[in-house]
Design a protein around this motif. Structure first.
Motif, short mmCIF file in Angstrom:
data_model
loop_
_atom_site.label_atom_id
_atom_site.label_comp_id
_atom_site.label_asym_id
_atom_site.label_seq_id
_atom_site.Cartn_x
_atom_site.Cartn_y
_atom_site.Cartn_z
N VAL A 37 0.87 -1.18 0.00
CA VAL A 37 0.00 0.00 0.00
C VAL A 37 0.91 1.23 0.00
O VAL A 37 1.62 1.49 0.97
CB VAL A 37 -0.93 0.00 1.22
CG1 VAL A 37 -1.77 1.27 1.26
CG2 VAL A 37 -1.83 -1.23 1.20
N LEU A 38 0.89 1.97 -1.09
CA LEU A 38 1.73 3.15 -1.25
C LEU A 38 0.84 4.37 -1.49
O LEU A 38 -0.13 4.30 -2.25
CB LEU A 38 2.70 3.00 -2.42
CG LEU A 38 3.72 1.86 -2.34
CD1 LEU A 38 4.56 1.81 -3.61
CD2 LEU A 38 4.62 2.05 -1.12
N GLN A 39 1.18 5.46 -0.86
CA GLN A 39 0.47 6.72 -1.06
C GLN A 39 0.68 7.22 -2.48
O GLN A 39 1.78 7.11 -3.03
CB GLN A 39 0.99 7.77 -0.06
CG GLN A 39 0.22 9.08 -0.06
CD GLN A 39 -1.04 9.02 0.77
OE1 GLN A 39 -1.27 8.04 1.49
NE2 GLN A 39 -1.84 10.05 0.69
N VAL A 40 -0.38 7.72 -3.11
CA VAL A 40 -0.26 8.28 -4.46
C VAL A 40 0.63 9.52 -4.42
O VAL A 40 0.33 10.47 -3.68
CB VAL A 40 -1.65 8.64 -5.02
CG1 VAL A 40 -1.51 9.35 -6.38
CG2 VAL A 40 -2.51 7.39 -5.17
N PRO A 41 1.73 9.54 -5.16
CA PRO A 41 2.59 10.73 -5.18
C PRO A 41 1.85 11.94 -5.75
O PRO A 41 0.93 11.79 -6.58
CB PRO A 41 3.76 10.32 -6.09
CG PRO A 41 3.75 8.81 -6.06
CD PRO A 41 2.30 8.44 -5.96
N VAL A 42 2.26 13.11 -5.34
CA VAL A 42 1.55 14.34 -5.70
C VAL A 42 1.47 14.53 -7.21
O VAL A 42 0.48 15.07 -7.73
CB VAL A 42 2.20 15.56 -5.02
CG1 VAL A 42 3.62 15.77 -5.53
CG2 VAL A 42 1.38 16.82 -5.21
N GLU A 43 2.48 14.06 -7.95
CA GLU A 43 2.47 14.28 -9.40
C GLU A 43 1.39 13.47 -10.11
O GLU A 43 1.14 13.68 -11.31
CB GLU A 43 3.84 13.98 -10.02
CG GLU A 43 4.33 12.55 -9.87
CD GLU A 43 5.25 12.37 -8.66
OE1 GLU A 43 6.16 11.53 -8.76
OE2 GLU A 43 5.05 13.07 -7.65
#
Length: 200
Positions: free
Chosen positions: A120-126
């Motif tokens: 589970v990885l946070q969606v990067p801002v880009e």
């Protein structure tokens, strides 16, 4: 040397579609081999494997399935006005096919190695724009996802699989999205594909 994952044998259902983890799958079953498969899976509460067809067709002679597929677990049954059995299944764990054999009734069975779940990885801002695009796609094309929690959109794996499920990708692109093991790389490839769908 890393230990090889144990192999699991299960029936394979080659389809002209790619099933992603968490995605719903609706099928109408009429061929005897698949009616038997559904009965066996329901009796044992066991999944079957869904693989994209690389050669052949869904009906008739056994088709050649892609090497990476997804487990499907039956969640509901129905009978249509035409008398055909309908099933609803949900995509689960991905797997790689090690060996296949075809039973006398034409059903393909495979020995498969199950893949671990993606982190589970946070969606990067880009990639935040992809969240907005998915919201629009769900509103118009996928009402079954309208009540997904906001936290799901922040999960890079969930976001990527839902976009791959709903965007009009080519079959080889859909299969590639399934086979990628890094959820952020999947988002990057989907972002790079998006300009193709923008109206000129």
């Amino acid at each position: 040397m890393a230990a090889q994952p144990p192999l699991t044998e299960l029936p394979l259902f080659p389809l002209a579609t790619v099933l992603y983890p968490g995605a719903p799958l609706q099928l109408r079953i009429f061929e005897p081999r698949y009616l038997d498969m559904v009965r066996e899976c329901a009796r044992a509460d066991a999944p079957f494997g869904v693989c994209l067809i690389l050669q052949g067709h869904e009906v008739g002679a056994s088709a050649l399935p892609a090497a990476v597929g997804t487990l499907a677990r039956i969640t509901d049954f129905s009978h249509g006005a035409d008398g055909l059995l309908g099933i609803v299944a949900e995509g689960g764990t991905r797997f790689r096919v090690a060996h296949t054999h075809v039973r006398s009734d034409g059903l393909v069975r495979g020995e498969v190695a199950l893949w671990p779940a993606e982190p589970v990885l946070q969606v990067p801002v880009e990639f935040f724009l992809l969240q907005t695009i998915l919201e629009r796609l769900i509103e118009t094309m996928a009402p079954h996802w309208r009540h997904a929690p906001r936290s799901a959109y922040d999960d890079a794996s969930w976001l990527g699989f839902r976009l791959a499920e709903l965007l009009p990708l080519h079959d080889d692109e859909r299969q590639r999205m399934l086979e990628l093991i890094d959820p952020v790389s999947r988002l990057a490839e989907l972002r790079d594909i998006l300009p193709r769908f923008q109206k000129g």
